[in-house]
Design an enzyme around this catalytic site. Structure first.
Site, short mmCIF file in Angstrom:
data_model
loop_
_atom_site.label_atom_id
_atom_site.label_comp_id
_atom_site.label_asym_id
_atom_site.label_seq_id
_atom_site.Cartn_x
_atom_site.Cartn_y
_atom_site.Cartn_z
N TYR A 1 45.77 -18.10 11.12
CA TYR A 1 45.29 -17.01 12.15
C TYR A 1 45.85 -17.50 13.48
CZ TYR A 1 41.39 -20.10 13.58
OH TYR A 1 40.54 -21.22 14.23
N ARG B 1 53.36 -20.11 18.39
CA ARG B 1 52.36 -20.76 17.25
C ARG B 1 51.91 -20.17 16.13
NH1 ARG B 1 46.66 -22.56 19.91
NH2 ARG B 1 46.00 -20.46 19.57
N ARG C 1 44.97 -16.33 -10.61
CA ARG C 1 44.45 -17.29 -9.68
C ARG C 1 45.38 -18.59 -10.22
NH1 ARG C 1 41.42 -21.89 -9.65
NH2 ARG C 1 40.77 -22.57 -7.61
N HIS D 1 47.24 -22.28 -8.32
CA HIS D 1 47.40 -22.63 -7.02
C HIS D 1 48.87 -22.76 -6.63
CE1 HIS D 1 43.84 -24.56 -8.09
NE2 HIS D 1 43.69 -25.33 -7.09
N LYS E 1 47.17 -23.69 12.52
CA LYS E 1 45.69 -22.81 12.60
C LYS E 1 45.52 -22.12 11.51
CE LYS E 1 43.92 -20.33 16.50
NZ LYS E 1 42.91 -21.37 16.66
N GLU F 1 40.38 -33.72 19.19
CA GLU F 1 39.89 -32.77 19.79
C GLU F 1 38.37 -32.22 19.51
OE1 GLU F 1 42.44 -29.41 18.28
OE2 GLU F 1 41.88 -30.16 16.32
N LEU G 1 45.30 -29.16 17.21
CA LEU G 1 45.94 -27.85 17.51
C LEU G 1 46.31 -28.06 19.00
CD1 LEU G 1 46.26 -24.94 15.96
CD2 LEU G 1 44.35 -24.19 17.50
N1 PDD Z 1 40.06 -22.06 18.33
N2 PDD Z 1 41.73 -26.87 18.62
C1 PDD Z 1 40.75 -26.20 17.70
C2 PDD Z 1 40.53 -26.70 16.49
C3 PDD Z 1 40.70 -24.84 17.98
O1 PDD Z 1 39.85 -23.89 16.87
C4 PDD Z 1 41.08 -24.12 19.08
C5 PDD Z 1 40.66 -22.79 19.23
C6 PDD Z 1 41.78 -24.77 20.02
C7 PDD Z 1 42.03 -24.20 21.31
O2 PDD Z 1 43.20 -23.80 21.29
P1 PDD Z 1 43.53 -22.42 22.16
O3 PDD Z 1 43.40 -22.93 23.73
O4 PDD Z 1 44.82 -21.91 21.86
O5 PDD Z 1 42.43 -21.31 21.85
C8 PDD Z 1 41.71 -26.21 19.79
C9 PDD Z 1 39.93 -20.50 18.41
C10 PDD Z 1 39.58 -19.90 19.81
C11 PDD Z 1 38.95 -20.27 17.26
O6 PDD Z 1 39.12 -20.70 16.35
O7 PDD Z 1 38.24 -19.24 17.25
#
Ligand code: PDD
Length: 281
Positions: free
Chosen positions: A34, A53, A100, A102, A145, A178, A202
């Site tokens: 996403y 990204r 289903r 994997h 992501k 993070e 991320l």
């Molecule tokens: N998440 N690290 C993680 C694990 C995140 O889920 C996010 C943001 C960030 C920051 O990334 P960015 O600055 O590009 O938003 C770092 C979004 C906002 C979410 O999952 O809703």
């Protein structure tokens, strides 16, 4: 919630009519990725960086980007309200499979879903928030992501249950990765520090923008690992993301960060960040 219009596989539909098959691999396996793209009064913030990204996340799960930048913009346009601060949520899964299994099915069409939601002002922005540190419990591909957010939501939930806005994750070597849904910055010995990009975090777009603005404005900064011990001596800690922007942490694990007030570097960088956002409108 108002029955807003969303995008699903080429169609615009009221939210309550947008439906996917239970055989969708996103539903069965979390097999998808996403993006979250801020959209200030109809202007997508750093769209190319978000698109890059997205492409990297798709490559990370052996999928290809189905649309050009122009086509994505055409898809998003009808969803946006130009009178508001919003964000686009875009999700792509591997699609619906006949059974289903994997392993990847052959000849499958991705499921593509997009919606636009309001960014509401975050209550802790001016006052600062509390955070806790928790053991990093995620996998080795945090650079993707992925829609698999089970570890992240369990971590965030632990923070919320302790009246904290975020969980700051510490790996088994004692270094900060993070937040559960954010990147982490700390001011240590007067310098702004954030962990370097790797598959443990991320690559946040907000993070990149902050580093660029720090560079342009001669604010001492570096990308470097932050030990838990160093984090505890930091005079400022921030968590950053597209939807909450730059949030100062004033209490960590029940201890005040410095004097427990929002710090001077945050005030400076946040005002530069807000001015920069305005300049793009
Ligand atoms: N998440 N690290 C993680 C694990 C995140 O889920 C996010 C943001 C960030 C920051 O990334 P960015 O600055 O590009 O938003 C770092 C979004 C906002 C979410 O999952 O809703």
């Amino acid at each position: 919630m108002k029955n807003k219009i969303v995008y699903l596989n080429g169609q615009y539909l009221p939210l309550d009519q947008a439906q996917i098959s239970v055989m969708d691999r996103g539903f069965l396996f979390g097999d998808g990725i996403y993006e979250v793209i801020p959209c200030y009064f109809g202007n997508l913030f750093h769209f190319q960086a978000h698109l890059d990204r997205l492409i990297a996340s798709l490559e990370g799960i052996c999928m290809v980007n189905p649309y050009s930048a122009e086509q994505w913009l055409e898809i998003f346009k009808p969803l946006m309200d130009v009178s508001k601060n919003q964000y686009i949520y875009l999700q792509i899964t591997r699609g619906v499979a006949p059974k289903r299994d994997h392993a990847f099915p052959e000849n499958i069409q991705p499921t593509i879903f997009a919606m636009c939601s309001d960014i509401l002002p975050f209550a802790g922005l001016e006052t600062g928030v509390k955070a806790i540190t928790l053991d990093e419990s995620r996998w080795q591909f945090c650079n993707i992501k992925s829609i698999n957010l089970l570890a992240n939501i369990l971590l965030r939930q632990q923070a919320v249950e302790q009246e904290c806005a975020e969980a700051i994750l510490v790996n088994r070597d004692g270094f900060v990765t993070e937040g559960a849904a954010s990147n982490v910055f700390a001011v240590i010995n007067g310098e702004l520090v954030t962990p370097p990009k790797s598959n443990s975090i991320l690559a946040g777009i907000t993070r990149d923008v902050i580093l660029e603005l720090a560079e342009k404005n001669n604010i001492p900064h570096r990308e470097d690992s932050i030990s838990l011990d160093a984090l505890k001596t930091a005079t400022e800690i921030w968590v950053t993301s597209s939807t909450r922007e730059i949030i100062p942490v004033v209490e960590l694990d029940g201890q005040r960060v410095a004097d427990g007030k929002v710090g001077a570097v945050w005030h400076k960088v946040n005002s530069i960040f807000q001015a920069y956002k305005q300049s793009l409108l």
